[in-house]
Design a protein around this motif. Sequence first.
Motif, PDB file in Angstrom:
ATOM      1  N   LEU A   1       0.363  -1.216   0.055  1.00 54.57           N
ATOM      2  CA  LEU A   1       0.146  -0.375   0.439  1.00 54.57           C
ATOM      3  C   LEU A   1       0.867   1.215  -0.311  1.00 54.57           C
ATOM      4  O   LEU A   1       0.919   2.348  -0.655  1.00 54.57           O
TER       5      LEU A   1
ATOM      6  N   LEU B   1      -7.422   4.470   5.463  1.00 57.53           N
ATOM      7  CA  LEU B   1      -6.432   4.187   4.506  1.00 57.53           C
ATOM      8  C   LEU B   1      -8.035   4.804   3.640  1.00 57.53           C
ATOM      9  O   LEU B   1      -7.140   4.737   1.776  1.00 57.53           O
TER      10      LEU B   1
ATOM     11  N   GLU C   1      -7.355   1.285   9.168  1.00 59.66           N
ATOM     12  CA  GLU C   1      -7.646   0.721   7.679  1.00 59.66           C
ATOM     13  C   GLU C   1      -8.848   1.588   6.996  1.00 59.66           C
ATOM     14  O   GLU C   1      -8.405   1.682   5.974  1.00 59.66           O
TER      15      GLU C   1
ATOM     16  N   THR D   1      -0.868   2.691  11.056  1.00 58.34           N
ATOM     17  CA  THR D   1      -0.957   1.445  10.305  1.00 58.34           C
ATOM     18  C   THR D   1       0.025   0.354  10.837  1.00 58.34           C
ATOM     19  O   THR D   1      -0.005  -0.887  11.756  1.00 58.34           O
TER      20      THR D   1
ATOM     21  N   TYR E   1      -1.324   5.949   8.016  1.00 59.22           N
ATOM     22  CA  TYR E   1      -0.331   4.465   6.999  1.00 59.22           C
ATOM     23  C   TYR E   1       0.691   4.364   8.141  1.00 59.22           C
ATOM     24  O   TYR E   1       1.434   3.152   8.608  1.00 59.22           O
TER      25      TYR E   1
ATOM     26  N   GLY F   1      -6.615  -1.093   1.058  1.00 62.14           N
ATOM     27  CA  GLY F   1      -7.019  -0.938   2.934  1.00 62.14           C
ATOM     28  C   GLY F   1      -7.962  -1.639   2.953  1.00 62.14           C
ATOM     29  O   GLY F   1      -8.344  -2.298   4.133  1.00 62.14           O
TER      30      GLY F   1
END
Length: 424
Positions: A225, A308, A305, A354, A351, A413
């Motif tokens: 990603l 995203l 998530e 994440t 991110y 995502g």
Amino acid sequence: MLAHGMVHTYELSIPIFVAIWLREYTTIDLGLTAIPVTTASLGVMAGLGFALFGLGALPGGVLVDRLGSKRLIVGCLVGMAGSFVLLAAAPNLVVVAIALLVWGAAASVYHPAGLSLISTGVEERGTGFAYHGIAGNIGIGFGPFLTALLLLFFDWHLVAGILAVPAILAAVLATRADFEEQAAVATADGGNAANKAKTGVSSFSEFVSQSKLLFASGFALVFTLVMFSGLYYRGVTTFLPDLIGSVLGIEPIPISALLPASLLAGSASATPTLDVELYVYAGLLTVGVFGQYVGGKLTDRIRTERGLVVGFSALAVVALAFFPVASLGTLPLLAICALLGFFLFMVQPFYQATVAEYTPAGLRGLSYGFTYLGVFGVGALGGAVAGFILAVATPTALFVVLAGFATVAALLGLTLLRKRPAPA
């Protein structure tokens, strides 16, 4: 925050200096041969520094886990300051190239060090990432703006020397700072004091085994990603000033029409001008401050998530709408640029957080090293992709491809969101 702002101030000031070197130099003297100065040769020269900026993130991440973040951040600041001192003293383009390589190597360790420090030392990660990102955007937006203004009045050598001063001061401040680098591990990661000590890799075989462990988990999807995020970022920012200029269709404004002649007596240019598109571009980057703040605060409130998916879906829509909206006039152009700047930087805290959620605290430096290898290393190809598309097709085609990058990131995502069980 200070270090992050410095990193991006220098990163975005280098293209401004490149434009000056194109005018001032005709050849790059390598001793046995001389290379003509062209956009291609200077592009390769600057590109080597930017390549180290991305490629050095992985070994930088390994060092973070072994040496700690503080040492590397101080080293980064000292190295960047030294590179611009060397740039200020450069008698030719060979020394300029060496200075850019020093900058790239020094700056490369920053993101794994800084983000690892926030992820293990700050309990409210999202808020920490937000303020950290805001500092970076201030460097991105105001750093090049300040550089351009200084170049109206001083020679580029002196401007490079002036730019080194803030990093020196920040390094002094960093050496005096006292804090616990893993104070938030127990709270944020459910760890304990014993787990804090189990950090880093001590051999190449351990590096390989720990890397396999990372990529056998959901981090593999996160890494993919962030690569597409990097491709979108470099793809849209590399040529956006020229694209904005083509839409605006406004000629550069002579500074003499805005300021008294006495203030321009020391200018490095006989007829300095304001390029309007550069200031629209700087404004777009500055709007990212608000995107960083909103994204960071939301990471403490919603599933990362989900953020995203929303952020990259918005970037896909903005890319497809960019030229149709921009062609409607100046105000619609400014509005779509503001939306692009907002969402381009809103996704970053998501991110970054994440990565922290999909990796163990003891390997956080390694994980952020891989992350920024993807963002700045692989992502650097976005500029080449954009240049190729603009050479053989139209700007609209470029933005369709960028929308494709964002769509893939949004789908990744969504995959993460569906695979990860919701918190109890």
